[in-house]
Design an enzyme around this catalytic site. Structure first.
Site, PDB file in Angstrom:
ATOM      1  N   ARG A 154      -8.970   0.655 -23.681  1.00 52.42           N
ATOM      2  CA  ARG A 154      -7.931  -0.266 -23.193  1.00 52.42           C
ATOM      3  C   ARG A 154      -8.465  -1.128 -22.053  1.00 52.42           C
ATOM      4  O   ARG A 154      -9.284  -0.667 -21.269  1.00 52.42           O
ATOM      5  CB  ARG A 154      -6.715   0.508 -22.661  1.00 52.42           C
ATOM      6  N   CYS A 162      -4.390  -6.578 -30.653  1.00 50.44           N
ATOM      7  CA  CYS A 162      -4.408  -6.176 -29.241  1.00 50.44           C
ATOM      8  C   CYS A 162      -3.712  -4.817 -29.031  1.00 50.44           C
ATOM      9  O   CYS A 162      -4.266  -3.800 -29.427  1.00 50.44           O
ATOM     10  CB  CYS A 162      -3.843  -7.297 -28.384  1.00 50.44           C
ATOM     11  N   HIS A 176      -5.610 -12.323 -30.339  1.00 48.57           N
ATOM     12  CA  HIS A 176      -4.251 -12.721 -30.735  1.00 48.57           C
ATOM     13  C   HIS A 176      -4.271 -13.981 -31.598  1.00 48.57           C
ATOM     14  O   HIS A 176      -4.054 -15.080 -31.075  1.00 48.57           O
ATOM     15  CB  HIS A 176      -3.428 -13.061 -29.483  1.00 48.57           C
ATOM     16  N   ILE A 230      -6.249 -11.175 -24.314  1.00 47.45           N
ATOM     17  CA  ILE A 230      -5.361 -11.018 -23.153  1.00 47.45           C
ATOM     18  C   ILE A 230      -5.304  -9.533 -22.781  1.00 47.45           C
ATOM     19  O   ILE A 230      -4.719  -8.729 -23.517  1.00 47.45           O
ATOM     20  CB  ILE A 230      -3.934 -11.539 -23.475  1.00 47.45           C
ATOM     21  N   ARG A 231      -5.963  -9.174 -21.696  1.00 40.97           N
ATOM     22  CA  ARG A 231      -6.070  -7.754 -21.307  1.00 40.97           C
ATOM     23  C   ARG A 231      -6.351  -6.881 -22.534  1.00 40.97           C
ATOM     24  O   ARG A 231      -5.677  -5.897 -22.805  1.00 40.97           O
ATOM     25  CB  ARG A 231      -4.810  -7.280 -20.577  1.00 40.97           C
ATOM     26  N   GLY A 291       1.268  -6.639 -26.799  1.00 41.15           N
ATOM     27  CA  GLY A 291       2.311  -6.280 -25.849  1.00 41.15           C
ATOM     28  C   GLY A 291       1.699  -5.246 -24.930  1.00 41.15           C
ATOM     29  O   GLY A 291       0.588  -5.432 -24.440  1.00 41.15           O
ATOM     30  N   GLU A 292       2.354  -4.144 -24.756  1.00 35.58           N
ATOM     31  CA  GLU A 292       1.822  -3.059 -23.931  1.00 35.58           C
ATOM     32  C   GLU A 292       1.871  -1.792 -24.774  1.00 35.58           C
ATOM     33  O   GLU A 292       2.961  -1.320 -25.115  1.00 35.58           O
ATOM     34  CB  GLU A 292       2.681  -2.941 -22.663  1.00 35.58           C
ATOM     35  N   SER A 293       0.699  -1.265 -25.112  1.00 39.38           N
ATOM     36  CA  SER A 293       0.654  -0.146 -26.060  1.00 39.38           C
ATOM     37  C   SER A 293       1.403   1.078 -25.533  1.00 39.38           C
ATOM     38  O   SER A 293       2.007   1.830 -26.313  1.00 39.38           O
ATOM     39  CB  SER A 293      -0.790   0.226 -26.392  1.00 39.38           C
ATOM     40  N   GLU A 341      -2.089 -15.075 -33.473  1.00 43.80           N
ATOM     41  CA  GLU A 341      -0.742 -15.662 -33.594  1.00 43.80           C
ATOM     42  C   GLU A 341      -0.456 -16.710 -32.525  1.00 43.80           C
ATOM     43  O   GLU A 341       0.530 -17.430 -32.630  1.00 43.80           O
ATOM     44  CB  GLU A 341       0.321 -14.548 -33.567  1.00 43.80           C
TER      45      GLU A 341
HETATM   46  N1  GLN Z   1      -3.488  -4.095 -22.263  1.00 45.20           N
HETATM   47  C1  GLN Z   1      -2.489  -3.911 -23.270  1.00 45.20           C
HETATM   48  C2  GLN Z   1      -2.383  -2.455 -23.689  1.00 45.20           C
HETATM   49  O1  GLN Z   1      -3.105  -1.641 -23.250  1.00 45.20           O
HETATM   50  C3  GLN Z   1      -2.729  -4.764 -24.480  1.00 45.20           C
HETATM   51  C4  GLN Z   1      -2.566  -6.220 -24.114  1.00 45.20           C
HETATM   52  C5  GLN Z   1      -2.072  -7.074 -25.228  1.00 45.20           C
HETATM   53  O2  GLN Z   1      -1.579  -6.609 -26.251  1.00 45.20           O
HETATM   54  N2  GLN Z   1      -2.132  -8.345 -25.010  1.00 45.20           N
HETATM   55  O3  GLN Z   1      -1.559  -2.132 -24.482  1.00 45.20           O
END
Ligand code: GLN
Length: 202
Positions: free
Chosen positions: A112, A83, A181, A140-141, A51-53, A183
């Site tokens: 990150r 992630c 990921h 993914i990012r 997700g987004e940390s 999952e």
């Molecule tokens: N870039 C996201 C972060 O810094 C992590 C991306 C992800 O969980 N797919 O949290």
């Protein structure tokens, strides 16, 4: 192998919660979403999804889950972070936003969005310790692990391409983190190896 069915929580504040629940259930665990401290109390282990940390960090504090999870981690609760979950379980972060905190537990420094804009998201095959054969890893990012302290063990690296050699999976006792990921691929072997870690902790 113990045949007990562990109850594994999936932190359900943001991110791909449902995919982790499915993967865990398909390898014999009972999986439940965790949004409050009372739900955390009822689980044997926790998965922290991607997700987004930065967002998950804020929500953890808004939902009064930050300290309860830290306490459980200190007491030896197994956890798996993918992630953003890897970032949250890392002791140190490079490239975080002002004031970003982590739960910590894994003696690593993560960077990150490490793979850069051109390769925001990519897929590659790699092997990780504890999983037989090779895995299709989806990034993914994603962060990578920039430094590994003495308490943590590298269990997977990118094997080819421009990021070859980068550390993307680490184990420390009952804690497992991956940059990628599992999952999203339908391959449940990483979840299976985490469920085995949880069973061994019971
Ligand atoms: N870039 C996201 C972060 O810094 C992590 C991306 C992800 O969980 N797919 O949290």
């Amino acid at each position: 192998m113990r045949t007990v069915t562990p109850t594994i929580g999936v932190l359900a504040l943001q991110g791909d919660v449902r995919e982790h629940v499915h993967a865990l259930e398909s390898v014999g665990a009972t999986a439940v979403g965790v949004r409050r401290a009372s739900e955390l109390d009822a689980v044997d282990a926790l998965v922290i999804p991607g997700g987004e940390s930065t967002t998950i960090d804020k929500l953890l504090r808004a939902f009064d889950l930050f300290e309860p999870i830290r306490t459980r981690l200190r007491d030896g609760m197994p956890a798996y972070g993918s992630c953003a979950g890897m970032i949250l379980l890392a002791d140190r972060v490079i490239g975080g936003i002002e004031g970003q905190q982590t739960l910590g537990g894994v003696d690593v420094t993560v960077r990150r969005n490490a793979f850069g804009r051109q390769v925001d998201s990519f897929e590659t095959d790699l092997a990780i310790e504890g999983v037989e054969g090779s895995l299709h890893a989806v990034f993914i990012r994603a962060p990578w692990v920039e430094e590994v302290g003495p308490a943590a063990r590298v269990v997977g690296r990118v094997e080819s391409g421009p990021a070859a050699g980068r550390i993307v999976a680490v184990r420390q006792g009952p804690l497992l983190v991956t940059s990628f990921h599992p999952e999203v691929t339908g391959d449940t072997r990483v979840h299976q190896s985490f469920v085995q870690i949880v069973r061994e902790s019971l």
